[in-house]
Design a protein around this motif. Sequence first.
Motif, PDB file in Angstrom:
ATOM      1  N   LYS A 266       0.813  -1.128  -0.148  1.00  0.00           N
ATOM      2  CA  LYS A 266      -0.258  -0.132  -0.052  1.00  0.00           C
ATOM      3  C   LYS A 266       0.877   1.329   0.009  1.00  0.00           C
ATOM      4  CE  LYS A 266      -0.735  -0.040   4.859  1.00  0.00           C
ATOM      5  NZ  LYS A 266      -1.876  -0.021   6.073  1.00  0.00           N
ATOM      6  N   THR A 267       0.496   2.287  -0.741  1.00  0.00           N
ATOM      7  CA  THR A 267       1.284   3.430  -0.724  1.00  0.00           C
ATOM      8  C   THR A 267       0.626   4.713  -0.155  1.00  0.00           C
ATOM      9  OG1 THR A 267       0.067   4.002  -3.042  1.00  0.00           O
ATOM     10  CG2 THR A 267       2.381   2.761  -3.156  1.00  0.00           C
ATOM     11  N   GLU A 268      -0.534   4.648   0.522  1.00  0.00           N
ATOM     12  CA  GLU A 268      -1.205   5.662   1.104  1.00  0.00           C
ATOM     13  C   GLU A 268      -1.847   4.906   2.333  1.00  0.00           C
ATOM     14  OE1 GLU A 268      -3.509   4.186  -1.979  1.00  0.00           O
ATOM     15  OE2 GLU A 268      -2.194   5.622  -2.409  1.00  0.00           O
ATOM     16  N   GLY A 269      -2.274   5.922   3.229  1.00  0.00           N
ATOM     17  CA  GLY A 269      -3.147   5.343   4.480  1.00  0.00           C
ATOM     18  C   GLY A 269      -3.149   6.414   5.415  1.00  0.00           C
ATOM     19  N   VAL A 270      -4.061   5.987   6.494  1.00  0.00           N
ATOM     20  CA  VAL A 270      -4.128   6.922   7.623  1.00  0.00           C
ATOM     21  C   VAL A 270      -3.800   6.070   8.841  1.00  0.00           C
ATOM     22  CG1 VAL A 270      -5.824   8.020   9.014  1.00  0.00           C
ATOM     23  CG2 VAL A 270      -6.181   8.264   6.531  1.00  0.00           C
ATOM     24  N   ILE A 271      -2.988   6.622   9.724  1.00  0.00           N
ATOM     25  CA  ILE A 271      -2.501   6.052  10.955  1.00  0.00           C
ATOM     26  C   ILE A 271      -3.155   6.539  12.152  1.00  0.00           C
ATOM     27  CG2 ILE A 271      -0.390   5.168  12.184  1.00  0.00           C
ATOM     28  CD1 ILE A 271       1.107   5.542   9.782  1.00  0.00           C
ATOM     29  N   ASN A 272      -3.771   5.906  12.976  1.00  0.00           N
ATOM     30  CA  ASN A 272      -4.326   6.588  14.063  1.00  0.00           C
ATOM     31  C   ASN A 272      -3.269   7.333  15.140  1.00  0.00           C
ATOM     32  OD1 ASN A 272      -6.981   6.058  13.515  1.00  0.00           O
ATOM     33  ND2 ASN A 272      -7.004   4.021  14.329  1.00  0.00           N
ATOM     34  N   ALA A 273      -3.730   7.903  16.043  1.00  0.00           N
ATOM     35  CA  ALA A 273      -2.955   8.574  17.080  1.00  0.00           C
ATOM     36  C   ALA A 273      -2.059   7.552  17.846  1.00  0.00           C
ATOM     37  CB  ALA A 273      -3.463   9.656  17.976  1.00  0.00           C
ATOM     38  N   LYS A 274      -0.712   7.751  18.066  1.00  0.00           N
ATOM     39  CA  LYS A 274      -0.069   6.631  18.766  1.00  0.00           C
ATOM     40  C   LYS A 274       0.036   5.403  18.601  1.00  0.00           C
ATOM     41  CE  LYS A 274       1.227   9.829  21.889  1.00  0.00           C
ATOM     42  NZ  LYS A 274       2.692  10.415  21.957  1.00  0.00           N
ATOM     43  N   SER A 275      -0.071   5.293  17.091  1.00  0.00           N
ATOM     44  CA  SER A 275      -0.278   3.715  16.456  1.00  0.00           C
ATOM     45  C   SER A 275       0.761   3.640  15.502  1.00  0.00           C
ATOM     46  CB  SER A 275      -1.825   3.667  16.089  1.00  0.00           C
ATOM     47  OG  SER A 275      -2.121   2.306  15.447  1.00  0.00           O
ATOM     48  N   PHE A 296      10.251   8.537  -1.514  1.00  0.00           N
ATOM     49  CA  PHE A 296       9.957   9.532  -0.669  1.00  0.00           C
ATOM     50  C   PHE A 296       8.290   9.206  -0.282  1.00  0.00           C
ATOM     51  CE2 PHE A 296      13.394  11.432  -2.935  1.00  0.00           C
ATOM     52  CZ  PHE A 296      13.874  12.154  -1.744  1.00  0.00           C
ATOM     53  N   CYS A 297       8.283   9.697   0.957  1.00  0.00           N
ATOM     54  CA  CYS A 297       6.956   9.410   1.851  1.00  0.00           C
ATOM     55  C   CYS A 297       6.453  11.113   2.201  1.00  0.00           C
ATOM     56  CB  CYS A 297       6.767   8.456   2.769  1.00  0.00           C
ATOM     57  SG  CYS A 297       5.294   8.557   3.531  1.00  0.00           S
ATOM     58  N   VAL A 298       5.241  11.396   1.724  1.00  0.00           N
ATOM     59  CA  VAL A 298       5.008  12.753   2.278  1.00  0.00           C
ATOM     60  C   VAL A 298       3.935  12.608   3.292  1.00  0.00           C
ATOM     61  CG1 VAL A 298       3.799  14.968   1.550  1.00  0.00           C
ATOM     62  CG2 VAL A 298       5.543  14.167   0.217  1.00  0.00           C
ATOM     63  N   VAL A 299       4.020  13.237   4.567  1.00  0.00           N
ATOM     64  CA  VAL A 299       3.120  13.089   5.528  1.00  0.00           C
ATOM     65  C   VAL A 299       2.559  14.395   5.786  1.00  0.00           C
ATOM     66  CG1 VAL A 299       2.771  12.708   7.845  1.00  0.00           C
ATOM     67  CG2 VAL A 299       4.524  11.348   6.698  1.00  0.00           C
ATOM     68  N   LYS A 300       1.040  14.387   5.587  1.00  0.00           N
ATOM     69  CA  LYS A 300       0.337  15.705   5.908  1.00  0.00           C
ATOM     70  C   LYS A 300       0.703  16.290   7.070  1.00  0.00           C
ATOM     71  CE  LYS A 300      -4.195  17.663   5.540  1.00  0.00           C
ATOM     72  NZ  LYS A 300      -5.630  17.308   5.617  1.00  0.00           N
ATOM     73  N   ASN A 301       0.856  17.653   7.050  1.00  0.00           N
ATOM     74  CA  ASN A 301       0.969  18.572   8.240  1.00  0.00           C
ATOM     75  C   ASN A 301       2.289  18.187   8.977  1.00  0.00           C
ATOM     76  OD1 ASN A 301      -1.280  20.101   7.504  1.00  0.00           O
ATOM     77  ND2 ASN A 301      -2.484  18.807   8.871  1.00  0.00           N
ATOM     78  N   HIS A 302       3.231  18.461   8.630  1.00  0.00           N
ATOM     79  CA  HIS A 302       3.948  18.187   7.469  1.00  0.00           C
ATOM     80  C   HIS A 302       5.431  17.694   7.548  1.00  0.00           C
ATOM     81  CE1 HIS A 302       5.215  18.695   3.098  1.00  0.00           C
ATOM     82  NE2 HIS A 302       6.191  19.137   3.447  1.00  0.00           N
ATOM     83  N   MET A 303       5.702  16.614   6.943  1.00  0.00           N
ATOM     84  CA  MET A 303       6.916  16.186   7.018  1.00  0.00           C
ATOM     85  C   MET A 303       7.369  15.231   5.744  1.00  0.00           C
ATOM     86  SD  MET A 303       7.334  13.705  10.283  1.00  0.00           S
ATOM     87  CE  MET A 303       9.216  13.666   9.972  1.00  0.00           C
ATOM     88  N   VAL A 304       8.531  14.962   5.485  1.00  0.00           N
ATOM     89  CA  VAL A 304       9.005  14.162   4.218  1.00  0.00           C
ATOM     90  C   VAL A 304       9.911  13.119   4.861  1.00  0.00           C
ATOM     91  CG1 VAL A 304      10.242  13.796   2.081  1.00  0.00           C
ATOM     92  CG2 VAL A 304       8.911  15.632   2.184  1.00  0.00           C
ATOM     93  N   LEU A 305       9.452  11.792   4.461  1.00  0.00           N
ATOM     94  CA  LEU A 305      10.152  10.596   4.986  1.00  0.00           C
ATOM     95  C   LEU A 305      10.890  10.149   3.812  1.00  0.00           C
ATOM     96  CD1 LEU A 305       7.777   9.171   7.592  1.00  0.00           C
ATOM     97  CD2 LEU A 305       9.581  10.549   8.123  1.00  0.00           C
ATOM     98  N   TYR A 306      11.853   9.102   3.855  1.00  0.00           N
ATOM     99  CA  TYR A 306      12.511   8.294   2.914  1.00  0.00           C
ATOM    100  C   TYR A 306      12.722   7.178   3.071  1.00  0.00           C
ATOM    101  CZ  TYR A 306      17.158   8.820   4.518  1.00  0.00           C
ATOM    102  OH  TYR A 306      18.184   8.613   5.492  1.00  0.00           O
TER     103      TYR A 306
END
Length: 1482
Positions: A266-275, A296-306
């Motif tokens: 999976k290339t996108e998704g939502v992670i709950n708080a503290k999960s 690269f992975c873009v996280v909303k509000n906001h950061m970039v991971l790789y």
Amino acid sequence: MEGPSSITACIPEALDFGFCPIFEETSKVIILQNPKSKNPSKINIINSSPFVITPASAVVPGRGKLEVTITYIPKEANVVVATVIFQVQNEPDKVLKLSAIGKYSYITLNKYTFHFGELLIGQSDTKNLVIKNQSSVSSTFHLEEDNDIQSLSAEWSDSSFSFDYITGMIPAGGTFLVKIKFTPTIVNCLSSKNYIIKTESGNSQRFAVLGSGVGLQVALSSRVCNFGEVRANNSTSRLVTLENKSDMQCSFKFFTDSASVFVFNKTEGVINAKSNTRLVIYFGPKETVSYYQRVFCVVKNHMVLYIDLIGTCYDILQRPMPLSQKDIEAFRSHVLMGSIHKLVETAPSLMNQPIENVFAVSAEIPMDEPNQIALHKEMFQELKDRMVAISEESIDFGFTYSGRTSEGRNLVVSNRLPFPVFVMWMIIGETQPADDKSTSFSVRPTTMTIPAESTGNFLAYFSPSSPGSYFFQYLTCQVYIKRNKMKEIDELGRMSTSQTYGKDSLSILTIPPIPLIVPVVGHSFPSNYQTFIPEIKVSPSKKIKFPPCSPGDTMYQSLQIFNQADTPCYYKTIADPAGIFKVFPAVGFILPKTFTIIALEFKPKVPQNYKFLLKFLMNHANTALIKIALEGVCSDPSIFIDNEAKIFYPPLFTGVSSKQKVGVLNSSHIAIDFNIEIPDKHREELTVEPFSGTMYPHEKISAEFTFTPLHEKNYRFNVPIRIKRVIDMAQDANFVGYFNPGSGKYMHNLRQDPLEKVYMITVIGTGGTGVVQMSPKNIDFKTVSVGFSDLKSFTLSNISNCAIYVKLVIVPKDPELKDDHAIKEIISSSFIFDFKEGILAANSNQKVNLRFVPNCRSQRDYYITCMAKQSFPNAAIKETPLNEDSRIELSAHGDFPVITILDLRNKFISPSILWKQFNLKNTIKTILSPLTNVEIKFNNAEIAQNLVQERLSHFEWDFGKLNYSRNAEPKKMRLTLQNIGGVKASFKFVFPDDNKLEKEAWADTGDPEPAVALEEHILELKIFEIKPKEFSLEIGEKIDVELRYNSAEIGQHSLNIFFQIIHGKPIVITLKGETLQQKRGFLELRHNKFEFEPQPIGLGVGITQPIELRNVGDNKVTYEVDTTSLTAFTKSNYEFSIFEIQNKEGSVEANELGYIFINFKPLEGKVYKATLPIIVRERNTVIQTLQLDIEGKGYHAIKEAKPIITSIFEGLPLCRNSFLPDSSQVGFTVEEISFGKVAYGIPCSRVVIIYNKNPSLEFKFNFKDTEIICGDDLILDPLSGTVSPGSQIPIKLTLTSNRIPTIYEGELECMVTWESTSKAAGKSNSRKVLDGKESSQTESIFLRIRKECFVDKSPMEIVDSEPELLKNIFHEAISSVISEESVYSMLDSLNVKPRTVMATLSNNPPPSLTELRSLEDIVERDEKECEPEYSSNRLFLMDEFKELSYIILENTLFNIISEAVYQESDLCSIGKTYIRVKPTID
């Protein structure tokens, strides 16, 4: 209820508005009611006042009502009184008086800075702003952003702060709660705003709010996923965890697809708080090469991971060199440093060096926390700008019929490296294993070698597999750097599987491939077909703001696009032509019911406000479906300085400091550093705090400048303020990074521009000298009670043209006490200035209030001195008096309410007995001592009376014994109290039932405790009484308090009471008394322990001293001393009688005294102690057994001085202290007489006067017989007599010592009988006895006497004691009786008189008394050598002459006293009453 009789009856006489807030409307309503049923009434209001009345005229219908509103809006703070006239039809005019007071409102805030800290985007926090109305009027407030600051930053605003109320009304003295809410919307933005709260009357308060918005904390379990070596056409997988450490859910998006050699489940998704979520990544290669891709992975509000994906493919023929993370890091390091060519050199020295040296210069290795800007730069880098570049950023094939292949689209790959590269496109079924998924995009050729610094042309094709569909893919190619072919490996780093890894092979670094990705899109919708209709939702939906930044900085935000449709959606953005805003990815494909996250970049070039409308074209539409406004602001450092950047100081006294605050506002949108630089020339005269620091955006600080002129001159100079932006080291990645090959070599030279600016503040001031006057010149507080206070005022007048820093100092008037620590403590704790030190402006007056709060007794005078406080460099602060006029004389005395006990009297008991029974010596000492902390708390009602009793001083007042009689009068004591303090004092005696409340019957708690019941019984019978219980005494005033003990019942009685000096000393007193049975004797010792006068050892005859016994009962008793213990004591002392009792038994009549005479003769130099039981009998029945402890000390007369013991009469008053109307009117002038040392056979005389202060009654006196004199001869002349009203009689006491040495202290009782006015009727009232008790017309007064003797080892010889007798005469008689100068002059005239007497004894006159210097100068020779008996030189020492001299001097002194109290007499006459015969010696 009846209504008003008329309309005017509804109008009050006066209407008071009270306090009204300035510029605010205050209204009151009057309701007019027309009682008439039919007729309407017209009214007209005549008003010329500042009050507004509506309506001014109207008609009140019959039985109707009319509301008249009176409004007042004050324009200034004043009192307004006005009148208006109501004219009512058919009624007399009515005058209404209106009054109001205008007052300004004043508000305060609970805080002036609210700091929310860091919050996640979307989170909220609330803080309470409390507005308090400190005034006595209501106040209406309005909350708004500070316009002065807002105008400086109008081009950009932040809506993160909100308020639940922006206006409201606060009642007088009330508070208003406003909740401030902070909800950050901009990642990595420091929100800072200034607000102002205004009131209608002009009062305002400012406050600031601060808060930061931060992004989510999301991390991968690993940034490297190494699949190792995988056989061709096989697949393997790895598990990676993406963890959300934040308190909010997060959305993420990895930019890759299923056509890659690395595939995510999976290339996108939502992670709950503290999960967290798990990602499975698959690797399925076909070609025997190494594979590498950074996803690269873009996280909303906001950061970039790789995540770096690494894998190696091998088959049975070839096995490439394994690729590791170290190889990746080394490669990226060489790219950064511009040394990539070294990786392909064949020099063994490079190949064999440690891996650490390969990337020792890298700025990125290994990075635990990669720089976000560097990651963004690498992710945003366009394909055309890379070291191996592609001509197209993306390819849009548009429409192609299903089953057909589109025309080829050129892809030009540019090799900008200095060595050839091998390009391999990852095409499914060709360079990638075939699967069930068909590919619609292809590239020809799939592989190509491109020479160094050359290009290679490729063609891309689109072949849709189905009609009416959208197709999207990331075309990926791996670019391999070809190295020189070696023996073990080929150009691509591969070796034969038959070979093994040797030492040399392992030393060669594997060069990772360079991945390139080109997004391609196409569709199979004919022109007459409708493409998919997009259903898109965007978050945020309308506007995205970037944090403010400086020129050259880069800021990032993110945008989330949801595809809510069941069909995929393709989007394309329209680029910003200025390049300020960028989007990644610029094109994209969103599968149904999924989302994508787009990263946005803001990189301004010059300071200004930037806006761009970002448009999205969806599914090849011609018009933009989504429009997002992008806003950013670029700011350079700037400040705004209040007061036109000028500081004005008043003229100052040299060395005196003055402080001025200057507001400095950061008018920019970025944080700045500031530094205030004082010129070297003025660093000793000007200081500033703070002189440096960091200011948040829009923050305003107050810089406090302290100016101290050192010279008398005018000052004007500039102070620079240097500002620059706060350098963010992360922004260095804008210049240095992998995206910019070779930039690492210049990283030390690539520095951000601090954008430094310099502002100037002008300082203007003057230095000079000055004079201060103080008035009045004298302040007198008189005497103030300790714990109370008084207030006085004086004025400081600065008559000079410069401001002076003054300090008021109080110093003692006596210069010798200046450094006395106790005086300093009194000054510091007792005097309070409301203005003790500070700036006194030029030509101004300062009223100073001085409060005197004494905390101890003090009787000092002081000066208030005005000092000039000066501060000079490299020296201590100097305080000097300004001038002679700057001083005030201060008189301030503090005193406790002090009441002392002067005397205690009873008509038939001696004062010495009373003082002992009532323990007055210690009681007086306690009530005159300073208050303890407990007593102070008790006076301040901090401790309850029932809790403090055990912690206060406790004394017993014993009334003694009293025989029971029904008609007997109570035993009365007269206690004399006096206010000896400097202030009015009050006292009270508090009995247990004084504050007792009467209980209701239902509240009865049953039988009390025995102790409580006994106390209540004593109170009920009034056994103890005190009158008056309380009184207030002026300064020096006396009062007699009567203490009574009533013999209401037989037994012992005691009662605890309080004696309280109001605001002074409290003590607890136990009143005690015992009532004996009738006809019962009771014997008491004056002291249970008797201490003999210390005597020298070796005496021939011991010293006899009497021990007093007192029968306080009304029946005769006998006593007997048990000498058993004394006999044993004598045996233990060598059978020597140390103590010898001379009368072992005896009797004592009722209410009389008796004495036991004991001779003390020490044998050794030590202390002797013995105990003597005394058995008391009444009619042969033992009724008591007393115990007498005796003690005596022997000492060596040669080796040591005689020890001194305390007199039993110590501390007693020398005479009666009270002559109040109810007090006794008889007394002795002196109640204590000491005969001193009296020699055997030599008379010693003293004189005392008995007086009658009663103006109308006479009394008779008679001295009772006494045994106290131990057999000595005591003559009282007269022994009895009558004293007329208002007169006095002298009494001469002549003591002649017996042969036996004695020492005694005791009392002579003088019975006084008052003659009543009935004497003329023949009734005798000389002495009445009623039921064994003397009547009130009879009383006793007492005279205390003391006598000592000469001690000699040969006591039988007559001691020549003439010197001692003369000393007694001159030092005792003359000093104590004659004290006036006139008496001394009369004595001097007597020197001539004795010559005529002595002339009969000798032919030659003796020398004058004045010619005899001292008797010690006369040395008596042996009788054989003596001159003739009556020679002129010996006559003065003859016994006859000495005796005659004694008689003359004694009688002269007595006649002088008689002359003072009676009539004139010859001072030299010798009364026959006083002639005595010279005693003979047996």
